[in-house]
Motif scaffolding. Structure first.
Motif, PDB file in Angstrom:
ATOM      1  N   ILE B  49       0.878  -1.164   0.000  1.00  0.00           N
ATOM      2  CA  ILE B  49       0.000   0.000   0.000  1.00  0.00           C
ATOM      3  C   ILE B  49       0.910   1.206   0.000  1.00  0.00           C
ATOM      4  N   LYS B  50       0.789   2.026  -1.066  1.00  0.00           N
ATOM      5  CA  LYS B  50       1.675   3.195  -1.158  1.00  0.00           C
ATOM      6  C   LYS B  50       0.982   4.421  -0.581  1.00  0.00           C
ATOM      7  N   LEU B  51       1.761   5.168   0.217  1.00  0.00           N
ATOM      8  CA  LEU B  51       1.247   6.416   0.792  1.00  0.00           C
ATOM      9  C   LEU B  51       2.163   7.560   0.362  1.00  0.00           C
ATOM     10  N   GLY B  52       1.571   8.691   0.002  1.00  0.00           N
ATOM     11  CA  GLY B  52       2.360   9.801  -0.512  1.00  0.00           C
ATOM     12  C   GLY B  52       2.651  10.852   0.551  1.00  0.00           C
ATOM     13  N   CYS B  86      -3.384  -5.476   6.663  1.00  0.00           N
ATOM     14  CA  CYS B  86      -4.168  -6.165   5.642  1.00  0.00           C
ATOM     15  C   CYS B  86      -3.279  -7.109   4.844  1.00  0.00           C
ATOM     16  N   GLY B  87      -2.218  -7.600   5.476  1.00  0.00           N
ATOM     17  CA  GLY B  87      -1.307  -8.488   4.770  1.00  0.00           C
ATOM     18  C   GLY B  87      -0.467  -7.783   3.739  1.00  0.00           C
ATOM     19  N   ARG B  88      -0.481  -6.464   3.760  1.00  0.00           N
ATOM     20  CA  ARG B  88       0.302  -5.719   2.779  1.00  0.00           C
ATOM     21  C   ARG B  88       1.272  -4.812   3.513  1.00  0.00           C
ATOM     22  N   LYS B  89       2.425  -4.579   2.881  1.00  0.00           N
ATOM     23  CA  LYS B  89       3.409  -3.686   3.486  1.00  0.00           C
ATOM     24  C   LYS B  89       3.102  -2.244   3.083  1.00  0.00           C
ATOM     25  N   LEU B  90       3.348  -1.333   4.029  1.00  0.00           N
ATOM     26  CA  LEU B  90       3.180   0.086   3.721  1.00  0.00           C
ATOM     27  C   LEU B  90       4.452   0.612   3.078  1.00  0.00           C
ATOM     28  N   GLU B  91       4.290   1.547   2.144  1.00  0.00           N
ATOM     29  CA  GLU B  91       5.460   2.139   1.504  1.00  0.00           C
ATOM     30  C   GLU B  91       5.232   3.639   1.380  1.00  0.00           C
ATOM     31  N   LEU B  92       6.192   4.406   1.856  1.00  0.00           N
ATOM     32  CA  LEU B  92       6.085   5.880   1.774  1.00  0.00           C
ATOM     33  C   LEU B  92       6.760   6.374   0.504  1.00  0.00           C
ATOM     34  N   VAL B  93       6.053   7.203  -0.249  1.00  0.00           N
ATOM     35  CA  VAL B  93       6.680   7.844  -1.405  1.00  0.00           C
ATOM     36  C   VAL B  93       6.863   9.310  -1.038  1.00  0.00           C
TER      37      VAL B  93
END
Lengths: 357, 418, 296
Positions: B49-52, B86-93
């Motif tokens: 899951i990408k977060l900006g 949710c079984g997904r890794k968070l990623e910061l952009v």
């Protein structure tokens, strides 16, 4: 003398135009926006080139006329409500009026410009930037002060330049940026064509003479004051048009944007591109606008991974450094700017081919 | 012939450009449903899951941006270590826009297509400029500014009280402690932007209710010499000085006021102080009689949640200041994380699903002492303010003088919307 | 009345600092006919070096180091960048200085980062009070030091060989060079002096009542432009007068902003430029600048 045959140049031109028209169908939002900024900057730069490159009137105030265009459009096109005032005119009319307003303001300033020479004129036009910022942050009901105002999307009746009434062509949804792209391209072509016409004709030669030998021009019968004022008005109208396009792209006008950094950017655009030529202005505009965008997009977005205070440059700083270095390098080593270099390469290649034949 | 080569080159260029520039525009971008039946929004895949983040690392708000971004990185790292959401890794952009509107808009254009939400956006004028697009793109965004102009939009979530609320609570405290009495005068030096304007609204309301007069001094954010303004207020013998300016200006104003013989209290908004100031000549003026009204709890307070942040931040970013930006940044991560968790439970990680989940939270509690209510957006999620004081020894650079309080005065105040 | 006197003293003091910056600007213009947009970064370099070294070597040595560094940087800019310019169009060379300014400022701001640096001055926040007027010691020091430096410079300009050489080069560079004056030395000297003066200005811009040197300090140097212009770009007296006028305008505009409220807020930023434009309308080459006479 060593130009390629006419039909080759025309097909290259056609290919280029086709390429430009295909962009909205493939480019993502980021590139659409960057491209629109570049096109607006190109129109503004062409105007500044007429003023500074062709006529020698150094102007650091170009960003002011951009602001006049942008805020003028918002004022003419918005309805009045309990926060802001506006005239609520149909948006195409508002856009045209905004451009004319910018020209008018340029006309009002031109007698002052007429009395001043060289650097004095440059810094006096810088005053316009500060005066502009002052007005923009104080005339709240017109400009919305620091938060700015919402920009009404351009509505041509059959086509609204906004995201909402959906428009799908060739299975691609065309939003506001995509639609604006076509409009901006058309406006750019017209602007370039008009400017070229001015520069290649008698007015252009008169302007160049005013730049190089003002007294001689006057003696020869060129109405110097009138031409200087006229080119100021014309250049301001170009800036106003660029401002309108920017307002439509931003969708909210903010005064911070039209400050001294933008003013210096425009100067850098015409010098780096090549003083005195329309193509140079366009190349310079594209270069100056896209360079920081490209650098910040494609360098690592996590500059803090390195230990703090170490010799690393963040993408934004790297972008500024390269920009500064580019300005210095181009001016020192490429006197004709990027366009001058392109012309020399083209002629050199053609000359070599001719010799080989 | 040579001319044919040129022609072919031109055609080839067109084809190449057409092929390489190809994004999936024709099919409508990311979306669809994941393997686990969860609906995907932009930036969501089966594994990430990408977060900006649109921050300022090189401009005037660099200290704030750095602390916020690093704290958010800490949060993401900890969440991912625990298995993600949710079984997904968070990623910061992360995109550095340097407080510049054009760069911020470009960053937004890029992130809007590739990330699910924006946990950090610096610049309230930027947030205002992007408001229309944020609303039409439905991106949950946390602007790092607390002006009342940011209220009223479903997708903008500020994480604390607005500047006017802080001022009202602060002035109420000044009156309660007897430092300022009815019939007295307050001098307010404020920035010429919506930070200052927002704070001034609060001052006027509180002054009106307490029978106080207000003397206003508006300054530009680029002014750093406040001799005239602070000196004028000292000469007028005001009872209290309010500062809704930046750290440099606070230092200047406090120093000048004290030298001019002003003995009353000085109260600043939350953006008016930074720990770095204690290393300058302004230190004495800041350590005596200088207070700050802020919503952020100082990081050294004895709460397990804060200890976790302190230890984690010290481990990941040793030697870096742990000021209010760190707490705010970490909390912003938690707020978005909370929304994602809830949205996951409804199997809907689209933008619509996310905002629905977020707005269903009425008592967000991350262990820092208070709760935030996200079910409405026409007022701040809380009306509680701390009064703190600069402190050299404290990790955050401040210590609590009055714990979080929602004054009686502010209960009757309706925050004006934009 | 005391308010007015305080505003005037404050304005003259800040104005004398602007005059230092404007003087450097004018010296460069007189010697090389280049408008130096990189002046702000020279100022920042000088201030930064002073801030970094004052703890180790003491205030005055650090200040000297700052002045020396700024002078050297100025000379380097002249030697490496401007001399190589293939075009002799001075408008274009001015643009080069914009590029140099961006380069230098970005690097310095990167180093300063988010800190607010103290320059270690001995005056602190002490003030002098007499007849009900309070003036910080730093302001008095600024006024005195600036006066001494400017006077010294004007005397040198008039009576020393170097000064005469520079005036000759500014008057007519071809003839001067034919008479044996090394133009390269003159321009190097000009840039060095300008750098040193800017470093001193940096000191007085970052003492009380400002908290110290930070990334925004270079923006203040921008105020020297209207000062130099309204005095006349090629007049050292003009730079002095221009700096004082700008300082006074700013101070009075801030002090009386309530009374001037109808003109909008934040008047002190724009007032110097308005004054400049008004003066230019009456005297298009500034108060003391020489009006260009062109030969036909």
């Amino acid at each position: 003398m060593f130009e390629s045959p006419r039909w080759v140049r025309i097909s290259a031109l056609v290919a280029g135009v086709a390429l430009m028209l295909l962009v909205p169908f493939y480019a993502d939002t980021f590139w659409m926006q960057a491209g629109l900024f570049a096109i607006a900057a190109a129109i503004g730069a062409i105007g500044l080139n007429l003023l500074t490159g062709a006529t020698g009137q150094l102007s650091l105030g170009h960003a002011f006329f951009l602001a006049v265009g942008a805020y003028g459009y918002v004022y003419f096109a918005s309805e009045s409500d309990n926060h802001f005032v506006g005239l609520g005119l149909p948006t195409p009319v508002a856009a045209i009026l905004a451009v004319l307003l910018a020209g008018l303001v340029g006309g009002i300033f031109s007698p002052i410009a007429g009395r001043l020479k060289g650097t004095y004129l440059g810094i006096a036009t810088l005053a316009l930037i500060f005066i502009g910022q002052h007005i923009l942050s104080n005339a709240e009901s017109v400009t919305g002060s620091h938060n700015g105002r919402q920009v009404p999307p351009l509505d041509l009746g059959f086509l609204v330049f906004d995201d909402s009434p959906e428009l799908v062509v060739a299975n691609v949804p065309l939003g506001a940026f995509e639609r604006l792209w076509f409009l901006a391209l058309i406006l750019l072509v017209i602007s370039a064509w008009v400017a070229r016409g001015v520069l290649r004709g008698r007015p252009g030669r008169a302007l160049n003479t005013i730049r190089d030998h003002e007294i001689a021009a006057g003696v020869m019968g060129v109405p110097v004051a009138r031409y200087r004022a006229a080119v100021f008005v014309l250049s301001s109208m170009y800036a106003g048009l660029a401002g309108v396009i920017l307002a439509l792209v931003f969708r909210q006008t903010v005064p911070d944007y039209f400050g001294i950094i933008l003013a210096l950017d425009y100067l850098a655009m015409i010098v780096i591109g090549g003083l005195g030529t329309v193509a140079g202005a366009m190349i310079g505009a594209v270069f100056i606008t896209l360079l920081p965008q490209v650098l910040t997009r494609y360098s690592d977005g996590l500059p803090l991974v390195a230990a703090p205070g170490s010799g690393g440059f963040s993408p934004a700083e790297a972008a500024r450094i390269i920009y500064g270095a580019a300005v210095v390098a181009v001016v020192l080593f490429l006197p004709g700017g990027l366009f001058g270099m392109w012309t020399r390469i083209r002629l050199a290649v053609a000359a070599r081919r001719h010799r080989a034949v | 012939m040579k001319l044919n080569i040129r022609m072919s080159a031109a055609v080839l260029a067109v084809l190449l450009a057409a092929a390489t520039g190809c994004s999936d525009k024709a099919t409508g971008g990311s979306g669809g449903t994941g393997k686990d039946g969860v609906k995907h929004g932009p930036g969501v895949t089966d594994t990430t899951i990408k977060l900006g983040v649109i921050t300022d690392l090189t401009g005037p708000y660099a200290p704030l941006g750095k602390g916020l971004t690093q704290a958010e990185q800490l949060y993401v790292e900890e969440i991912n270590k625990a298995g993600g959401i949710c079984g997904r890794k968070l990623e910061l952009v992360v995109r550095d826009a340097g407080y510049d509107v054009q760069k911020s808009m470009s960053a937004y254009s890029e992130l809007q297509g590739s990330t699910l939400a924006i946990p950090q956006l610096i610049g309230s004028h930027v947030a205002s400029a992007l408001k229309t697009r944020i609303n039409s793109d439905k991106v949950l965004t946390i602007p790092m500014a607390w002006s009342n102009t940011l209220l009223g939009s479903e997708y903008l979530q500020i994480t604390g009280p607005t500047y006017d609320v802080d001022m009202i609570n602060g002035i109420d405290w000044l009156v309660k402690t007897g430092a300022v009495k009815k019939g007295g005068t307050l001098g307010h030096i404020y920035f010429d932007n919506d930070y200052g304007a927002s704070a001034l609204l609060g001052t006027k309301y509180a002054a009106d209710k307490h029978g106080l007069k207000v003397v206003e001094q508006k300054i530009k954010p680029t002014d750093t010499d406040l001799t005239n303004q602070a000196g004028a207020l000292a000469k007028q013998k005001v009872d209290g000085i309010l500062l809704s300016v930046g750290p440099a200006q606070s230092a200047s104003a406090a120093g000048v006021a004290r030298v001019a013989g002003f003995k009353g209290p000085i109260l600043g908004s939350n953006s008016a102080y930074a720990k770095q100031l204690l290393a300058t000549k302004a230190k004495p003026a800041l350590l005596q009689g200088f207070y700050i009204a802020t919503a952020g709890i100082p990081i050294q307070e004895d709460l397990p949640a804060l200890k976790k942040i302190r230890d984690g931040y010290a481990a990941k970013f040793p030697g870096q200041p742990q000021d209010s930006a760190v707490v705010t940044g970490y909390s912003s991560g938690e707020i978005i994380g909370n929304a994602i968790k809830k949205a996951c439970a409804s199997k809907d990680l689209t933008r619509e699903g996310l905002i629905k989940a977020h707005r269903s939270t009425n008592a967000f509690d991350n262990g820092q002492g208070g709760t935030l209510d996200f079910t409405y957006f026409d007022k701040p999620p809380t009306l509680q303010t701390f009064i703190v004081q600069p402190d050299e020894q404290a990790i955050s650079g401040t210590k609590i003088v009055q714990n979080r309080t929602e004054s009686e005065l502010v209960k009757g105040y309706k925050v004006p919307l934009a | 009345m005391t308010k007015f006197i305080e505003l005037v003293v404050n304005g003259l003091s800040v104005g004398s600092v602007y005059a230092l910056i404007a003087l450097g600007f004018v010296i460069i213009f007189k010697a090389t006919e280049v408008v130096n947009f990189a002046h702000a970064s020279l100022l920042l370099v000088g201030g930064y070096i002073t801030a970094v070294f004052h703890d180790d070597i003491g205030f005055l040595p650090a200040l000297a180091a700052g002045m020396l560094t700024a002078a050297v940087v100025g000379m380097l800019v002249e030697f490496l960048v401007l001399r190589r310019g293939r075009t002799s169009d001075h408008g274009v060379l001015a643009i080069v200085t914009i590029g140099v300014d961006i380069l230098l400022t970005t690097e310095l701001v990167r180093r300063i980062g988010t800190d607010v640096l103290d320059l270690g001055d001995p005056w602190g926040s002490q003030s002098v009070t007499f007849a009900g007027i309070t003036i910080p010691q730093t302001r008095i020091a600024a006024l005195l030091v600036a006066t001494v430096l400017i006077t010294a410079f004007l005397l040198a300009f008039r009576y020393t060989t170097w000064g005469v050489a520079m005036r000759a080069a500014a008057e007519d560079s071809e003839t001067a060079s034919l008479m044996g004056i090394k133009l390269s030395r003159v321009s190097l000297g000009a840039w060095a002096v300008a750098g040193a003066l800017a470093a001193v200005a940096a000191l007085f811009l970052t003492v009380f009542p400002t908290p110290g040197l930070d990334r925004n300090t270079s923006l203040v140097a921008l105020k020297a432009f209207p000062a130099a212009i309204l005095g006349g770009l090629d007049s050292t007296t003009g730079a002095l007068v221009g700096g004082l006028i700008v300082g006074l305008t700013e101070s009075l505009a801030t002090g009386y902003q309530d009374q001037l409220h109808f003109l909008g807020h934040g008047l002190s930023g724009v007032a110097p430029y308005v004054v400049m434009v008004l003066i230019l309308l009456a005297r298009p080459a500034g108060l003391f600048g020489t009006r260009e006479l062109t030969r036909v």
